[in-house]
Design a protein around this motif. Structure first.
Motif, PDB file in Angstrom:
ATOM      1  N   MET A  23       0.841  -1.196   0.000  1.00  0.00           N
ATOM      2  CA  MET A  23       0.000   0.000   0.000  1.00  0.00           C
ATOM      3  C   MET A  23       0.878   1.249   0.000  1.00  0.00           C
ATOM      4  O   MET A  23       1.609   1.490   0.963  1.00  0.00           O
ATOM      5  N   PRO A  24       0.811   2.056  -1.071  1.00  0.00           N
ATOM      6  CA  PRO A  24       1.605   3.281  -1.091  1.00  0.00           C
ATOM      7  C   PRO A  24       1.187   4.219   0.040  1.00  0.00           C
ATOM      8  O   PRO A  24       0.037   4.213   0.466  1.00  0.00           O
ATOM      9  N   GLN A  25       2.125   5.026   0.494  1.00  0.00           N
ATOM     10  CA  GLN A  25       1.859   5.927   1.611  1.00  0.00           C
ATOM     11  C   GLN A  25       1.657   7.362   1.143  1.00  0.00           C
ATOM     12  O   GLN A  25       2.228   7.791   0.144  1.00  0.00           O
ATOM     13  N   VAL A  26       0.871   8.075   1.846  1.00  0.00           N
ATOM     14  CA  VAL A  26       0.525   9.487   1.750  1.00  0.00           C
ATOM     15  C   VAL A  26       0.627  10.048   0.325  1.00  0.00           C
ATOM     16  O   VAL A  26      -0.332   9.954  -0.429  1.00  0.00           O
ATOM     17  N   GLU A  27       1.754  10.650  -0.036  1.00  0.00           N
ATOM     18  CA  GLU A  27       1.885  11.307  -1.338  1.00  0.00           C
ATOM     19  C   GLU A  27       1.821  10.302  -2.491  1.00  0.00           C
ATOM     20  O   GLU A  27       1.225  10.591  -3.529  1.00  0.00           O
ATOM     21  N   GLU A  28       2.455   9.150  -2.323  1.00  0.00           N
ATOM     22  CA  GLU A  28       2.406   8.135  -3.378  1.00  0.00           C
ATOM     23  C   GLU A  28       0.986   7.606  -3.567  1.00  0.00           C
ATOM     24  O   GLU A  28       0.568   7.340  -4.697  1.00  0.00           O
ATOM     25  N   ARG A  29       0.258   7.457  -2.473  1.00  0.00           N
ATOM     26  CA  ARG A  29      -1.137   6.998  -2.552  1.00  0.00           C
ATOM     27  C   ARG A  29      -1.996   8.044  -3.250  1.00  0.00           C
ATOM     28  O   ARG A  29      -2.835   7.725  -4.091  1.00  0.00           O
ATOM     29  N   LYS A  30      -1.782   9.319  -2.915  1.00  0.00           N
ATOM     30  CA  LYS A  30      -2.514  10.418  -3.562  1.00  0.00           C
ATOM     31  C   LYS A  30      -2.215  10.452  -5.056  1.00  0.00           C
ATOM     32  O   LYS A  30      -3.115  10.628  -5.880  1.00  0.00           O
ATOM     33  N   ALA A  60      -6.624   8.138  15.862  1.00  0.00           N
ATOM     34  CA  ALA A  60      -5.217   8.540  15.959  1.00  0.00           C
ATOM     35  C   ALA A  60      -4.418   7.963  14.781  1.00  0.00           C
ATOM     36  O   ALA A  60      -3.572   8.655  14.192  1.00  0.00           O
ATOM     37  N   GLU A  61      -4.692   6.713  14.442  1.00  0.00           N
ATOM     38  CA  GLU A  61      -4.019   6.073  13.308  1.00  0.00           C
ATOM     39  C   GLU A  61      -4.403   6.770  12.005  1.00  0.00           C
ATOM     40  O   GLU A  61      -3.562   6.974  11.122  1.00  0.00           O
ATOM     41  N   GLU A  62      -5.669   7.145  11.883  1.00  0.00           N
ATOM     42  CA  GLU A  62      -6.142   7.877  10.701  1.00  0.00           C
ATOM     43  C   GLU A  62      -5.445   9.226  10.585  1.00  0.00           C
ATOM     44  O   GLU A  62      -5.045   9.633   9.492  1.00  0.00           O
ATOM     45  N   ASN A  63      -5.279   9.916  11.696  1.00  0.00           N
ATOM     46  CA  ASN A  63      -4.585  11.206  11.681  1.00  0.00           C
ATOM     47  C   ASN A  63      -3.132  11.058  11.237  1.00  0.00           C
ATOM     48  O   ASN A  63      -2.584  11.946  10.595  1.00  0.00           O
ATOM     49  N   LEU A  64      -2.533   9.927  11.544  1.00  0.00           N
ATOM     50  CA  LEU A  64      -1.148   9.660  11.178  1.00  0.00           C
ATOM     51  C   LEU A  64      -1.004   9.259   9.711  1.00  0.00           C
ATOM     52  O   LEU A  64      -0.110   9.733   9.014  1.00  0.00           O
ATOM     53  N   HIS A  65      -1.918   8.389   9.233  1.00  0.00           N
ATOM     54  CA  HIS A  65      -1.761   7.808   7.895  1.00  0.00           C
ATOM     55  C   HIS A  65      -2.780   8.293   6.870  1.00  0.00           C
ATOM     56  O   HIS A  65      -2.510   8.233   5.661  1.00  0.00           O
ATOM     57  N   GLY A  66      -3.971   8.675   7.287  1.00  0.00           N
ATOM     58  CA  GLY A  66      -5.006   9.132   6.359  1.00  0.00           C
ATOM     59  C   GLY A  66      -5.474   8.069   5.385  1.00  0.00           C
ATOM     60  O   GLY A  66      -5.768   8.370   4.230  1.00  0.00           O
ATOM     61  N   ASP A  67      -5.544   6.811   5.850  1.00  0.00           N
ATOM     62  CA  ASP A  67      -5.853   5.724   4.921  1.00  0.00           C
ATOM     63  C   ASP A  67      -7.045   4.859   5.352  1.00  0.00           C
ATOM     64  O   ASP A  67      -7.112   3.679   5.028  1.00  0.00           O
ATOM     65  N   PHE A  68      -7.996   5.462   6.063  1.00  0.00           N
ATOM     66  CA  PHE A  68      -9.183   4.721   6.501  1.00  0.00           C
ATOM     67  C   PHE A  68     -10.434   5.214   5.791  1.00  0.00           C
ATOM     68  O   PHE A  68     -10.555   6.394   5.464  1.00  0.00           O
ATOM     69  N   LEU A  69     -11.358   4.300   5.599  1.00  0.00           N
ATOM     70  CA  LEU A  69     -12.735   4.604   5.233  1.00  0.00           C
ATOM     71  C   LEU A  69     -13.568   4.131   6.416  1.00  0.00           C
ATOM     72  O   LEU A  69     -13.670   2.927   6.669  1.00  0.00           O
ATOM     73  N   ARG A  70     -14.092   5.086   7.180  1.00  0.00           N
ATOM     74  CA  ARG A  70     -14.906   4.751   8.345  1.00  0.00           C
ATOM     75  C   ARG A  70     -16.351   4.577   7.893  1.00  0.00           C
ATOM     76  O   ARG A  70     -16.916   5.449   7.228  1.00  0.00           O
ATOM     77  N   LEU A  71     -16.934   3.463   8.245  1.00  0.00           N
ATOM     78  CA  LEU A  71     -18.300   3.143   7.847  1.00  0.00           C
ATOM     79  C   LEU A  71     -19.289   3.448   8.955  1.00  0.00           C
ATOM     80  O   LEU A  71     -18.944   3.397  10.137  1.00  0.00           O
ATOM     81  N   ASN A  72     -20.499   3.697   8.579  1.00  0.00           N
ATOM     82  CA  ASN A  72     -21.605   3.813   9.523  1.00  0.00           C
ATOM     83  C   ASN A  72     -22.058   2.386   9.825  1.00  0.00           C
ATOM     84  O   ASN A  72     -23.044   1.892   9.263  1.00  0.00           O
TER      85      ASN A  72
END
Length: 184
Positions: A23-30, A60-72
């Protein structure tokens, strides 16, 4: 394509392994999203005690990585089918893609191979692709994977309809839209 990686609150090591490998990180994922149209997110709902320690750890993990989709969706092992339905419905509402992929967090994906495999099916309607199987309906109580509503599949000994195993499969946009429209 949109790739949703099913994960759980206690799967941090698995997520870190995915981040460290495929999984690419931050800028590479963007860049992957902008240039190739490939969206990758860990998919998780909420705990039964909303705002509790489990939810705060994911935030906290989302704030660090920005790679979550939170579901209802309230997380729970017996709610995995509902989670998958909610994922497809949410993903098709957020992103316009040819395919929506569900993968478990203990599976390591070769993005190029997956993209090539799916590209061969782009012009086909109603694509449902994965490691397909069928097998007997397990009606006997006490057996692992016992199906308490086995009668829905016919008499004892009948086989489940052909379906993809849960580790990784993909559906086309029209099927994801169908799930979203008919989710109730």
């Amino acid at each position: 394509m949109v790739i949703g990686i099913n994960t759980a609150f206690n799967s941090r090591k698995r997520r870190d392994s995915v981040r460290a490998t495929w999984m690419p990180q931050v800028e590479e994922r963007k860049k992957l999203e902008d240039e190739k149209g490939i969206v990758i997110r860990f998919v998780i709902g909420h705990s039964s005690t909303s705002g509790g320690i489990l939810d705060r750890a994911i935030e906290a993990e989302e704030n660090l990585h920005g790679d979550f989709l939170r579901l209802n969706h309230v997380e729970g092992y017996l709610e995995l089918s509902a989670k998958t339905k909610t994922y497809f419905s949410t993903a098709v509402a957020l992103w316009d893609a040819d395919f929506y992929v569900k993968v478990d967090d203990d599976v390591h994906v070769n993005l190029a191979t997956l993209g090539l495999s799916l590209s061969m099916h782009r012009m086909k309607p109603r694509v449902y692709i994965g490691c397909m199987k069928s097998g007997p309906v397990l009606a006997q109580k006490g057996v692992k994977y016992h199906e308490p509503e086995y009668w829905k599949f016919g008499e004892v000994g009948n086989k489940y309809f052909r379906h993809a195993t849960g580790q990784l499969y993909a559906i086309s946009q029209d099927l994801a839209t169908y799930i979203s429209t008919n989710q109730k």
